[in-house]
Structure formats: structure tokens, C-alpha cells
Enzyme design. Structure first.
Site, PDB file in Angstrom:
ATOM      1  N   HIS A 134     -13.809 -35.987  47.406  1.00  0.00           N
ATOM      2  CA  HIS A 134     -13.997 -34.614  46.925  1.00  0.00           C
ATOM      3  C   HIS A 134     -12.581 -34.069  46.769  1.00  0.00           C
ATOM      4  CE1 HIS A 134     -16.442 -30.814  46.894  1.00  0.00           C
ATOM      5  NE2 HIS A 134     -15.270 -30.303  47.141  1.00  0.00           N
ATOM      6  N   CYS A 160     -12.870 -24.245  47.903  1.00  0.00           N
ATOM      7  CA  CYS A 160     -13.227 -23.573  49.152  1.00  0.00           C
ATOM      8  C   CYS A 160     -12.431 -22.272  49.320  1.00  0.00           C
ATOM      9  CB  CYS A 160     -12.952 -24.493  50.335  1.00  0.00           C
ATOM     10  SG  CYS A 160     -13.358 -23.704  51.891  1.00  0.00           S
ATOM     11  N   ASN A 169     -12.411 -27.801  42.435  1.00  0.00           N
ATOM     12  CA  ASN A 169     -12.925 -29.170  42.319  1.00  0.00           C
ATOM     13  C   ASN A 169     -12.340 -29.823  41.074  1.00  0.00           C
ATOM     14  OD1 ASN A 169     -14.725 -29.071  44.579  1.00  0.00           O
ATOM     15  ND2 ASN A 169     -15.904 -27.583  43.425  1.00  0.00           N
TER      16      ASN A 169
HETATM   17  C1  LIG Z   1     -20.909 -20.728  58.902  1.00  0.00           C
HETATM   18  C2  LIG Z   1     -20.830 -19.226  59.246  1.00  0.00           C
HETATM   19  C3  LIG Z   1     -22.089 -18.508  58.726  1.00  0.00           C
HETATM   20  C4  LIG Z   1     -20.749 -19.098  60.761  1.00  0.00           C
HETATM   21  O1  LIG Z   1     -20.394 -17.741  61.002  1.00  0.00           O
HETATM   22  P1  LIG Z   1     -20.572 -17.132  62.454  1.00  0.00           P
HETATM   23  O2  LIG Z   1     -20.139 -15.723  62.409  1.00  0.00           O
HETATM   24  O3  LIG Z   1     -19.961 -18.056  63.468  1.00  0.00           O
HETATM   25  O4  LIG Z   1     -22.157 -17.206  62.598  1.00  0.00           O
HETATM   26  P2  LIG Z   1     -23.044 -16.465  63.659  1.00  0.00           P
HETATM   27  O5  LIG Z   1     -23.980 -17.548  64.184  1.00  0.00           O
HETATM   28  O6  LIG Z   1     -22.210 -15.683  64.602  1.00  0.00           O
HETATM   29  O7  LIG Z   1     -23.911 -15.443  62.748  1.00  0.00           O
HETATM   30  C5  LIG Z   1     -23.244 -14.403  62.049  1.00  0.00           C
HETATM   31  C6  LIG Z   1     -24.164 -13.991  60.914  1.00  0.00           C
HETATM   32  O8  LIG Z   1     -24.205 -15.051  59.956  1.00  0.00           O
HETATM   33  C7  LIG Z   1     -25.549 -15.491  59.775  1.00  0.00           C
HETATM   34  N1  LIG Z   1     -25.489 -16.937  59.556  1.00  0.00           N
HETATM   35  C8  LIG Z   1     -25.150 -17.879  60.452  1.00  0.00           C
HETATM   36  N2  LIG Z   1     -25.183 -19.096  59.877  1.00  0.00           N
HETATM   37  C9  LIG Z   1     -25.579 -18.897  58.588  1.00  0.00           C
HETATM   38  C10 LIG Z   1     -25.834 -19.768  57.480  1.00  0.00           C
HETATM   39  N3  LIG Z   1     -25.656 -21.085  57.580  1.00  0.00           N
HETATM   40  N4  LIG Z   1     -26.236 -19.242  56.319  1.00  0.00           N
HETATM   41  C11 LIG Z   1     -26.407 -17.914  56.207  1.00  0.00           C
HETATM   42  N5  LIG Z   1     -26.194 -17.011  57.217  1.00  0.00           N
HETATM   43  C12 LIG Z   1     -25.782 -17.521  58.384  1.00  0.00           C
HETATM   44  C13 LIG Z   1     -26.283 -15.128  61.066  1.00  0.00           C
HETATM   45  O9  LIG Z   1     -27.664 -14.994  60.819  1.00  0.00           O
HETATM   46  C14 LIG Z   1     -25.619 -13.780  61.372  1.00  0.00           C
HETATM   47  O10 LIG Z   1     -26.180 -12.847  60.496  1.00  0.00           O
HETATM   48  P3  LIG Z   1     -26.423 -11.344  61.041  1.00  0.00           P
HETATM   49  O11 LIG Z   1     -27.341 -11.512  62.254  1.00  0.00           O
HETATM   50  O12 LIG Z   1     -25.073 -10.856  61.410  1.00  0.00           O
HETATM   51  O13 LIG Z   1     -27.047 -10.647  59.879  1.00  0.00           O
HETATM   52  C15 LIG Z   1     -19.567 -18.598  58.605  1.00  0.00           C
HETATM   53  O14 LIG Z   1     -18.438 -19.140  59.244  1.00  0.00           O
HETATM   54  C16 LIG Z   1     -19.517 -18.809  57.126  1.00  0.00           C
HETATM   55  O15 LIG Z   1     -20.293 -18.224  56.392  1.00  0.00           O
HETATM   56  N6  LIG Z   1     -18.533 -19.602  56.679  1.00  0.00           N
HETATM   57  C17 LIG Z   1     -18.347 -19.857  55.255  1.00  0.00           C
HETATM   58  C18 LIG Z   1     -18.574 -21.321  54.978  1.00  0.00           C
HETATM   59  C19 LIG Z   1     -18.306 -21.589  53.527  1.00  0.00           C
HETATM   60  O16 LIG Z   1     -19.022 -21.135  52.642  1.00  0.00           O
HETATM   61  N7  LIG Z   1     -17.228 -22.373  53.271  1.00  0.00           N
HETATM   62  C20 LIG Z   1     -16.910 -22.857  51.947  1.00  0.00           C
HETATM   63  C21 LIG Z   1     -17.808 -24.063  51.567  1.00  0.00           C
HETATM   64  S1  LIG Z   1     -16.865 -25.259  50.628  1.00  0.00           S
HETATM   65  C22 LIG Z   1     -16.150 -26.205  51.883  1.00  0.00           C
HETATM   66  O17 LIG Z   1     -16.284 -25.932  53.041  1.00  0.00           O
HETATM   67  C23 LIG Z   1     -15.331 -27.395  51.463  1.00  0.00           C
HETATM   68  C24 LIG Z   1     -16.099 -28.502  50.726  1.00  0.00           C
HETATM   69  C25 LIG Z   1     -17.489 -28.745  51.354  1.00  0.00           C
HETATM   70  O18 LIG Z   1     -16.244 -28.060  49.426  1.00  0.00           O
HETATM   71  C26 LIG Z   1     -15.336 -29.821  50.708  1.00  0.00           C
HETATM   72  C27 LIG Z   1     -13.818 -29.638  50.560  1.00  0.00           C
HETATM   73  O19 LIG Z   1     -13.398 -29.072  49.580  1.00  0.00           O
HETATM   74  O20 LIG Z   1     -13.132 -30.071  51.476  1.00  0.00           O
END
Ligand SMILES: CC(C)(COP(=O)([O-])OP(=O)([O-])OC[C@H]1O[C@@H](n2cnc3c(N)ncnc32)[C@H](O)[C@@H]1OP(=O)([O-])[O-])[C@@H](O)C(=O)NCCC(=O)NCCSC(=O)C[C@@](C)(O)CC(=O)[O-]
Length: 213
Positions: A134, A160, A169
Site C-alpha cells: 500500500h 491517511c 495512494n
Molecule cells: C479509532 C478511533 C475511533 C478511536 O478513537 P477513541 O477516541 O480512542 O475511541 P473511543 O473508544 O474513546 O470512542 C470515542 C468515540 O468514537 C466512537 N468510535 C469508537 N470507535 C469507532 C469506530 N471504529 N467507528 C466509529 N466510531 C467509533 C465511540 O463510539 C465514541 O463515540 P461517542 O460515544 O463519543 O459518540 C479514532 O482514533 C479514529 O477515528 N481514528 C481515525 C482512524 C482513521 O480513519 N485513520 C485513517 C485510515 S487510513 C490508514 O490508517 C492507513 C492505511 C490503512 O490507509 C494504510 C496506510 O496508508 O498505511
């Protein structure tokens, strides 16, 4: 990530196409499974700093969360793909988790050069057996070393938002262009070896310099 289920529900899905959804924890998995997702992806990092920055978890915490996702996914026969980000460079620190995620049950691990700092040299040092890549840069080096799955996005969309310097990407067009060039060379090679003309009808439409052996 709050609106992932809404986005997924609005996609006009085609039979035979996989639409994996990023689910870093059980909460995300449950939301995805509730709208009929058939493949999810857990995404960890090779560096603690990016893991904390991206999913607010240490690497160890993330692996525990991934195990919960894996256990739930196996019960519902949902496939799980794994990503390891920042394998060739981390904007926050200078690492591998693949085996752990493979042993958990991920059917495929995709190695992310998340901020596009990979070089032919650093990619050449990576163990690339049975993984996908990736990365916006060194995908040709990886394919030359046997990788057969390259993550891409049309027009290079994505990247990201939690990685300072994320390069987006690789565009699907660039990967197809590279493969097309190689295909033309293979066609010329095998036609020459068999002493027969190359019957491709589109050679003339392809970039002539791609056709020189
Ligand atoms: C992962 C969290 C949500 C943890 O975030 P957090 O604050 O640690 O989660 P929490 O458990 O404390 O919950 C906080 C709030 O988030 C909600 N929540 C908890 N989990 C989820 C979930 N899965 N989906 C939707 N909502 C979620 C949960 O329900 C709560 O909502 P509230 O009660 O406050 O209304 C946060 O850190 C986050 O949103 N991070 C963003 C992740 C992201 O989108 N990253 C980019 C993706 S691309 C990538 O990573 C790279 C890749 C894959 O492309 C490969 C590469 O390029 O290397």
C-alpha cells in the site's frame, strides 16, 4: 469514522467486488456487520507514535482490539484484511507486526509506506513474502520482488489524514500503465522466442517507447 456505515449503505455494490471497510476495533466492526459488510480491515502500525496518532491505541492495545474484531468476524464469516502502516518510515518515529496479524487470521497483510518515503533500497530490505503493498512510490520494486497485490485508488484518491506528509495512494492508472508496459514487453519477448508475429491489435495505440525491448 462515525459515518462509515452511512457511506457503505449508499454505495451501489456490484456482485463479485469486495468493499472492505476499515474497522480498528469492535465498535467499528459491529457497525460494519450491521449494514452487511462482508470484508473488514484492521489497520495497525509499525511505530507506536503513528499507532497512537491514528487509532488512539498503542500497538499492543491495537492488537488486542484486532483480536476482538477477528473473533467476531470469524463467527460471522466476514473476511479480515490487515494493514501495517509506516513500515518504511513514520512521520513521528523511525520497525514489524505482520506475523502477529497473520497468525490472528488476517487473510492478507498490506504493508503501508504511509508517507511515501520508501526507496528501492529500503523496499529491497523488506520481507515481502505473501503480502500486499500500500504505497505511492516503490510498488514497482515490490512487484519486481514478487508482490502480486498493489493497493491503489483511481486518480490517487485517499491517503491517511493522520500521518503528517501522507502522500495519498498510488493511482490505479499508474499501476495499470506500469503493468501494461511490462505486458507489451512480455508479448514481444514470447513472439520473438516463438518466431511468430505479435497479434496484439492495440500495440500501435500503446506508447511506442513502452514497446522497445
Ligand atoms: C479509532 C478511533 C475511533 C478511536 O478513537 P477513541 O477516541 O480512542 O475511541 P473511543 O473508544 O474513546 O470512542 C470515542 C468515540 O468514537 C466512537 N468510535 C469508537 N470507535 C469507532 C469506530 N471504529 N467507528 C466509529 N466510531 C467509533 C465511540 O463510539 C465514541 O463515540 P461517542 O460515544 O463519543 O459518540 C479514532 O482514533 C479514529 O477515528 N481514528 C481515525 C482512524 C482513521 O480513519 N485513520 C485513517 C485510515 S487510513 C490508514 O490508517 C492507513 C492505511 C490503512 O490507509 C494504510 C496506510 O496508508 O498505511
Amino acid at each position: 469514522m462515525g459515518d462509515a456505515s452511512d457511506v457503505f449503505s449508499q454505495i451501489t455494490r456490484k456482485r463479485g467486488v469486495s468493499y472492505p471497510v476499515l474497522t480498528p476495533n469492535l465498535k467499528g466492526f459491529q457497525s460494519a456487520a450491521a449494514v452487511g459488510v462482508q470484508e473488514v480491515a484492521v489497520f495497525g502500525a509499525a511505530s507506536q507514535s503513528f499507532s497512537k496518532k491514528n487509532i488512539n491505541a498503542t500497538i499492543e492495545e491495537s492488537l488486542q482490539r484486532f483480536q476482538e474484531v477477528m473473533d467476531a468476524a470469524q463467527k460471522q464469516n466476514i473476511r479480515v484484511r490487515g494493514y501495517v502502516s509506516c513500515v518504511l518510515g513514520c512521520p513521528y518515529e523511525g520497525c514489524s507486526r505482520c506475523k502477529l496479524m497473520k497468525d490472528m487470521g488476517c487473510y492478507e497483510i498490506s504493508l503501508g509506506d504511509t508517507i511515501g518515503v520508501g526507496t528501492p533500497g529500503s523496499m529491497a530490505l523488506m520481507s515481502l513474502d505473501d503480502v500486499a503493498v500500500h504505497c505511492a512510490g516503490e510498488y514497482a520494486t515490490a512487484v519486481n520482488r514478487g508482490v502480486r497485490v498493489v493497493d491503489s485508488a483511481v486518480a490517487g484518491l485517499g491517503g491517511c489524514p493522520y500521518a503528517d506528509g501522507a502522500s495519498g495512494n498510488v493511482s490505479s492508472e499508474d499501476v495499470v500503465y506500469m503493468l501494461r508496459e511490462w505486458l507489451v514487453k512480455v508479448g514481444h519477448f514470447i513472439s520473438g522466442a516463438m518466431k511468430r508475429s505479435n497479434n496484439s491489435r492495440v500495440l500501435g495505440l500503446m506508447d511506442t517507447n513502452a514497446c522497445q525491448l
